[in-house]
Design an enzyme around this catalytic site. Structure first.
Site, mmCIF file in Angstrom:
data_model
loop_
_atom_site.group_PDB
_atom_site.id
_atom_site.type_symbol
_atom_site.label_atom_id
_atom_site.label_comp_id
_atom_site.label_asym_id
_atom_site.label_seq_id
_atom_site.Cartn_x
_atom_site.Cartn_y
_atom_site.Cartn_z
ATOM 1 C CG HIS A 2 7.718 5.037 0.223
ATOM 2 N ND1 HIS A 2 7.362 5.895 1.463
ATOM 3 C CD2 HIS A 2 7.534 3.842 1.547
ATOM 4 C CE1 HIS A 2 7.524 5.400 3.341
ATOM 5 N NE2 HIS A 2 7.612 4.766 2.703
ATOM 6 C CG HIS B 7 -0.028 0.548 2.186
ATOM 7 N ND1 HIS B 7 0.938 -0.843 3.223
ATOM 8 C CD2 HIS B 7 -0.052 1.498 3.371
ATOM 9 C CE1 HIS B 7 0.931 -0.572 4.536
ATOM 10 N NE2 HIS B 7 1.115 0.115 4.347
#
Length: 185
Positions: free
Chosen positions: A128, A42
């Site tokens: 990220h 995620h």
């Protein structure tokens, strides 16, 4: 122990598969204690930690109000990078190309949440997707330097964000408890 929560952009299966394959290609060259399961990939927008019922309700209302102001948008993987010492990074991650929409959504969510007393991390946001963390031992294999890693490819349409609950010791470790769709305009 109280449940911990975070708000994130979930990843579709094809992108998660790309990242899983990338992790498998890189793993022989690096030593990390913990690799992210592909079901848990995620892109975190906010980590909230423990929340009481009132805080959770506030978060749900604010996220819904803000996300309804945006349309779906696309994100594109960029490359594998690391936080920390290039020879022993603390975190190995997949970065995404800059997205003005993603940055605006995060900024627009952070202001009202902070005003309601929700703990917000004010460090610079670096979008990220964590592949691995907690460097184990030794130095990075000499044949692999992070700056020389192949670029990643893959673009996906972000249609919603999700509030996740952390479930230690389970797989997947992160369970979506609420979804907030972006509205088509």
């Amino acid at each position: 122990m109280s449940d911990h929560f975070f708000l994130a952009v979930p990843l579709p299966e094809p992108i998660a598969l790309t990242l899983k394959q990338t992790s498998e290609q890189v793993a022989p060259y690096v030593r990390f204690k913990r690799w992210t399961d592909s079901r848990d990939f995620h892109l975190t927008l906010f980590f909230f930690g423990a929340l009481d019922d009132a805080q959770r309700l506030t978060i749900l209302n604010e996220i819904k109000r803000i996300t309804e102001q945006f349309s779906p948008f696309s994100l594109t993987l960029s490359r594998v990078e690391g936080f920390g010492d290039p020879n022993r990074p603390r975190v190995l991650y997949a970065s995404v190309k800059h997205s003005k929409t993603l940055m605006t959504i995060r900024e627009r969510l952070g202001e009202p949440l902070g005003d309601h007393g929700i703990p917000i991390d004010h460090r610079t946001f670096h979008p990220h997707i964590t592949l691995a963390k907690r460097w184990d031992e030794g130095m990075m294999h000499s044949q692999l330097q992070l700056e020389n890693l192949m670029a990643l490819s893959g673009t996906w349409k972000v249609t919603h964000v999700s509030l996740f609950k952390v479930c230690p010791g389970q797989l997947p470790q992160y369970q979506s408890v609420a979804e907030f769709p972006f509205l088509e305009k």
